[in-house]
Design a protein around this motif. Structure first.
Motif, PDB file in Angstrom:
ATOM      1  N   SER A 136      12.729   1.688   0.775  1.00  0.00           N
ATOM      2  CA  SER A 136      12.247   1.175  -0.508  1.00  0.00           C
ATOM      3  C   SER A 136      10.791   0.738  -0.371  1.00  0.00           C
ATOM      4  CB  SER A 136      13.103   0.014  -1.007  1.00  0.00           C
ATOM      5  OG  SER A 136      12.883  -1.156  -0.248  1.00  0.00           O
ATOM      6  N   ILE A 137      10.057   0.837  -1.475  1.00  0.00           N
ATOM      7  CA  ILE A 137       8.644   0.449  -1.532  1.00  0.00           C
ATOM      8  C   ILE A 137       8.449  -0.399  -2.779  1.00  0.00           C
ATOM      9  CG2 ILE A 137       6.257   1.249  -1.681  1.00  0.00           C
ATOM     10  CD1 ILE A 137       7.257   3.936  -0.500  1.00  0.00           C
ATOM     11  N   THR A 138       7.921  -1.609  -2.599  1.00  0.00           N
ATOM     12  CA  THR A 138       7.679  -2.527  -3.699  1.00  0.00           C
ATOM     13  C   THR A 138       6.175  -2.737  -3.877  1.00  0.00           C
ATOM     14  OG1 THR A 138       9.772  -3.681  -3.331  1.00  0.00           O
ATOM     15  CG2 THR A 138       8.082  -4.873  -4.562  1.00  0.00           C
ATOM     16  N   PHE A 139       5.725  -2.738  -5.139  1.00  0.00           N
ATOM     17  CA  PHE A 139       4.306  -2.913  -5.469  1.00  0.00           C
ATOM     18  C   PHE A 139       4.060  -4.339  -5.942  1.00  0.00           C
ATOM     19  CE2 PHE A 139       5.475   1.474  -6.129  1.00  0.00           C
ATOM     20  CZ  PHE A 139       4.477   2.170  -5.478  1.00  0.00           C
ATOM     21  N   LEU A 140       2.961  -4.916  -5.475  1.00  0.00           N
ATOM     22  CA  LEU A 140       2.587  -6.270  -5.846  1.00  0.00           C
ATOM     23  C   LEU A 140       1.128  -6.284  -6.268  1.00  0.00           C
ATOM     24  CD1 LEU A 140       4.163  -7.999  -2.716  1.00  0.00           C
ATOM     25  CD2 LEU A 140       5.154  -7.951  -5.008  1.00  0.00           C
ATOM     26  N   GLY A 141       0.835  -6.984  -7.366  1.00  0.00           N
ATOM     27  CA  GLY A 141      -0.542  -7.160  -7.806  1.00  0.00           C
ATOM     28  C   GLY A 141      -0.901  -8.631  -7.779  1.00  0.00           C
ATOM     29  N   ASP A 142      -2.153  -8.930  -7.508  1.00  0.00           N
ATOM     30  CA  ASP A 142      -2.554 -10.334  -7.458  1.00  0.00           C
ATOM     31  C   ASP A 142      -3.482 -10.679  -8.617  1.00  0.00           C
ATOM     32  OD1 ASP A 142      -4.971  -9.177  -6.795  1.00  0.00           O
ATOM     33  OD2 ASP A 142      -5.412 -10.553  -5.166  1.00  0.00           O
ATOM     34  N   GLY A 143      -3.316 -10.008  -9.740  1.00  0.00           N
ATOM     35  CA  GLY A 143      -4.219 -10.196 -10.871  1.00  0.00           C
ATOM     36  C   GLY A 143      -4.042 -11.519 -11.584  1.00  0.00           C
ATOM     37  N   GLY A 144      -4.235 -12.634 -10.894  1.00  0.00           N
ATOM     38  CA  GLY A 144      -4.147 -13.936 -11.529  1.00  0.00           C
ATOM     39  C   GLY A 144      -2.726 -14.479 -11.530  1.00  0.00           C
ATOM     40  N   PRO A 145      -2.455 -15.493 -12.352  1.00  0.00           N
ATOM     41  CA  PRO A 145      -1.169 -16.200 -12.301  1.00  0.00           C
ATOM     42  C   PRO A 145       0.053 -15.326 -12.548  1.00  0.00           C
ATOM     43  CG  PRO A 145      -2.782 -17.449 -13.538  1.00  0.00           C
ATOM     44  CD  PRO A 145      -3.395 -16.111 -13.275  1.00  0.00           C
ATOM     45  N   SER A 146      -0.073 -14.327 -13.425  1.00  0.00           N
ATOM     46  CA  SER A 146       1.119 -13.547 -13.769  1.00  0.00           C
ATOM     47  C   SER A 146       1.383 -12.409 -12.801  1.00  0.00           C
ATOM     48  CB  SER A 146       0.999 -12.983 -15.189  1.00  0.00           C
ATOM     49  OG  SER A 146       0.053 -11.942 -15.231  1.00  0.00           O
ATOM     50  N   GLY A 147       0.363 -12.023 -12.015  1.00  0.00           N
ATOM     51  CA  GLY A 147       0.536 -10.883 -11.133  1.00  0.00           C
ATOM     52  C   GLY A 147       0.844  -9.634 -11.934  1.00  0.00           C
ATOM     53  N   GLY A 148       1.469  -8.665 -11.281  1.00  0.00           N
ATOM     54  CA  GLY A 148       1.875  -7.458 -11.983  1.00  0.00           C
ATOM     55  C   GLY A 148       0.716  -6.519 -12.270  1.00  0.00           C
ATOM     56  N   PHE A 149       0.937  -5.607 -13.224  1.00  0.00           N
ATOM     57  CA  PHE A 149       0.019  -4.523 -13.506  1.00  0.00           C
ATOM     58  C   PHE A 149      -0.110  -4.344 -15.013  1.00  0.00           C
ATOM     59  CE2 PHE A 149       2.104  -3.901  -9.460  1.00  0.00           C
ATOM     60  CZ  PHE A 149       1.032  -3.684  -8.614  1.00  0.00           C
ATOM     61  N   GLY A 150      -1.219  -3.724 -15.431  1.00  0.00           N
ATOM     62  CA  GLY A 150      -1.516  -3.592 -16.841  1.00  0.00           C
ATOM     63  C   GLY A 150      -0.909  -2.364 -17.486  1.00  0.00           C
ATOM     64  N   PRO A 151      -1.107  -2.244 -18.796  1.00  0.00           N
ATOM     65  CA  PRO A 151      -0.547  -1.116 -19.553  1.00  0.00           C
ATOM     66  C   PRO A 151      -0.978   0.232 -18.994  1.00  0.00           C
ATOM     67  CG  PRO A 151      -1.403  -2.792 -21.037  1.00  0.00           C
ATOM     68  CD  PRO A 151      -1.835  -3.186 -19.656  1.00  0.00           C
ATOM     69  N   TYR A 152      -0.044   1.171 -19.020  1.00  0.00           N
ATOM     70  CA  TYR A 152      -0.250   2.565 -18.624  1.00  0.00           C
ATOM     71  C   TYR A 152      -0.508   2.743 -17.134  1.00  0.00           C
ATOM     72  CZ  TYR A 152      -0.483   2.686 -23.647  1.00  0.00           C
ATOM     73  OH  TYR A 152      -0.192   2.490 -24.975  1.00  0.00           O
ATOM     74  N   THR A 153      -0.272   1.687 -16.350  1.00  0.00           N
ATOM     75  CA  THR A 153      -0.229   1.862 -14.902  1.00  0.00           C
ATOM     76  C   THR A 153       0.893   2.835 -14.561  1.00  0.00           C
ATOM     77  OG1 THR A 153      -1.122  -0.314 -14.389  1.00  0.00           O
ATOM     78  CG2 THR A 153       0.289   0.689 -12.712  1.00  0.00           C
ATOM     79  N   GLN A 154       0.656   3.690 -13.584  1.00  0.00           N
ATOM     80  CA  GLN A 154       1.672   4.654 -13.158  1.00  0.00           C
ATOM     81  C   GLN A 154       1.637   4.803 -11.639  1.00  0.00           C
ATOM     82  OE1 GLN A 154       1.466   9.237 -13.396  1.00  0.00           O
ATOM     83  NE2 GLN A 154       2.648   8.659 -15.209  1.00  0.00           N
ATOM     84  N   PHE A 155       2.820   4.790 -11.033  1.00  0.00           N
ATOM     85  CA  PHE A 155       2.981   5.112  -9.615  1.00  0.00           C
ATOM     86  C   PHE A 155       3.925   6.309  -9.519  1.00  0.00           C
ATOM     87  CE2 PHE A 155       2.237   0.484  -9.613  1.00  0.00           C
ATOM     88  CZ  PHE A 155       1.100   0.423  -8.801  1.00  0.00           C
ATOM     89  N   ALA A 156       3.485   7.367  -8.859  1.00  0.00           N
ATOM     90  CA  ALA A 156       4.304   8.577  -8.686  1.00  0.00           C
ATOM     91  C   ALA A 156       4.547   8.778  -7.189  1.00  0.00           C
ATOM     92  CB  ALA A 156       3.624   9.782  -9.293  1.00  0.00           C
ATOM     93  N   LEU A 157       5.817   8.902  -6.817  1.00  0.00           N
ATOM     94  CA  LEU A 157       6.207   9.056  -5.417  1.00  0.00           C
ATOM     95  C   LEU A 157       6.570  10.504  -5.141  1.00  0.00           C
ATOM     96  CD1 LEU A 157       6.975   7.776  -2.654  1.00  0.00           C
ATOM     97  CD2 LEU A 157       9.279   7.431  -3.600  1.00  0.00           C
ATOM     98  N   TYR A 158       5.985  11.052  -4.065  1.00  0.00           N
ATOM     99  CA  TYR A 158       6.257  12.420  -3.653  1.00  0.00           C
ATOM    100  C   TYR A 158       6.742  12.451  -2.208  1.00  0.00           C
ATOM    101  CZ  TYR A 158       3.645  13.893  -7.785  1.00  0.00           C
ATOM    102  OH  TYR A 158       3.221  14.072  -9.065  1.00  0.00           O
ATOM    103  N   GLY A 159       7.631  13.375  -1.920  1.00  0.00           N
ATOM    104  CA  GLY A 159       8.021  13.653  -0.555  1.00  0.00           C
ATOM    105  C   GLY A 159       7.253  14.869  -0.039  1.00  0.00           C
ATOM    106  N   ILE A 160       6.850  14.812   1.227  1.00  0.00           N
ATOM    107  CA  ILE A 160       6.132  15.916   1.865  1.00  0.00           C
ATOM    108  C   ILE A 160       7.009  16.478   2.967  1.00  0.00           C
ATOM    109  CG2 ILE A 160       4.039  16.624   3.085  1.00  0.00           C
ATOM    110  CD1 ILE A 160       2.664  14.162   1.907  1.00  0.00           C
ATOM    111  N   ARG A 161       7.327  17.755   2.872  1.00  0.00           N
ATOM    112  CA  ARG A 161       8.240  18.365   3.842  1.00  0.00           C
ATOM    113  C   ARG A 161       7.543  18.554   5.189  1.00  0.00           C
ATOM    114  NH1 ARG A 161      12.829  18.887   1.578  1.00  0.00           N
ATOM    115  NH2 ARG A 161      13.004  19.216  -0.671  1.00  0.00           N
TER     116      ARG A 161
END
Length: 201
Positions: free
Chosen positions: A175-200
């Motif tokens: 598992s992979i968890t994302f963390l942002g330090d953008g001030g008190p609320s943390g997290g990420f803004g609108p339309y943020t996207q993370f796409a995970l790919y496997g490489i053979r």
């Protein structure tokens, strides 16, 4: 690793590194996290990652949360397998168009992999990131990460980062968890996207 040759096939051009040939078709989409039109809270996670690939790659388009409009910059961080113990090390080099700076940080509870401008600096700025996680199923070695990221910081300047990191664990990554330090609320803004790919590989 030296590139030995380039070849073409029905997928396009491939790279031969050492004795391995990695083709564009060797990348397989696993899952995508999308923020949508609202802030995405801290801790979005890819879980139950298949253990059938050689390496993983994350492609990110990342914005700081609107809830933290006073933040000037935001770090993007990872944790593996929910591990928050102080066994993450990172090194980086970055340039802003006029100078180059290098840094390092060891014994962290997370791994820094990217930085984006906060909405307090310039509203609506996105960073891009390509993050490679190598040999993620190998239980005989610590896990290493490399990333290339960049973003504008205002109307006239920007930064580009290269990061390398080490998770001092031999556990396979599931598992992979994302963390942002953008001030008190943390997290990420609108339309943020993370796409995970496997490489053979």
């Amino acid at each position: 690793m030296a590139i030995k040759s380039l070849k073409s096939n029905s997928y396009g051009r491939s790279v031969m590194a050492g004795n391995s040939i990695i083709l564009p078709g060797d990348y397989e989409s696993i899952a995508t996290i999308n923020a949508g039109a609202s802030d995405l809270g801290n801790g979005p996670t890819f879980s139950s990652i298949p253990q059938t690939f050689k390496h993983l790659q994350i492609r990110g388009i990342i914005r700081a949360p609107l809830a933290d409009a006073t933040a000037s910059v935001m770090q993007v961080r990872l944790q593996f397998n929910g591990d928050s113990s102080s066994i993450y090390d990172v090194h980086n080099i970055y340039g802003n168009g006029t100078s180059i700076t290098a840094g390092a940080s060891i014994n962290n509870w997370r791994m820094d992999v990217a930085q984006t401008a906060g909405d307090g600096l310039t509203s609506g700025i996105f960073a891009v990131a390509v993050i490679d996680i190598l040999d993620y199923t190998n239980t005989n070695k610590n896990k290493v990460v490399r990333s290339l990221t960049g973003c504008d910081t205002n109307a006239s300047t920007g930064v580009i980062y290269m990061w390398s990191g080490n998770w001092r664990s031999t556990a396979a990554i599931n598992s992979i968890t994302f963390l942002g330090d953008g001030g008190p609320s943390g997290g990420f803004g609108p339309y943020t996207q993370f796409a995970l790919y496997g490489i053979r590989g």
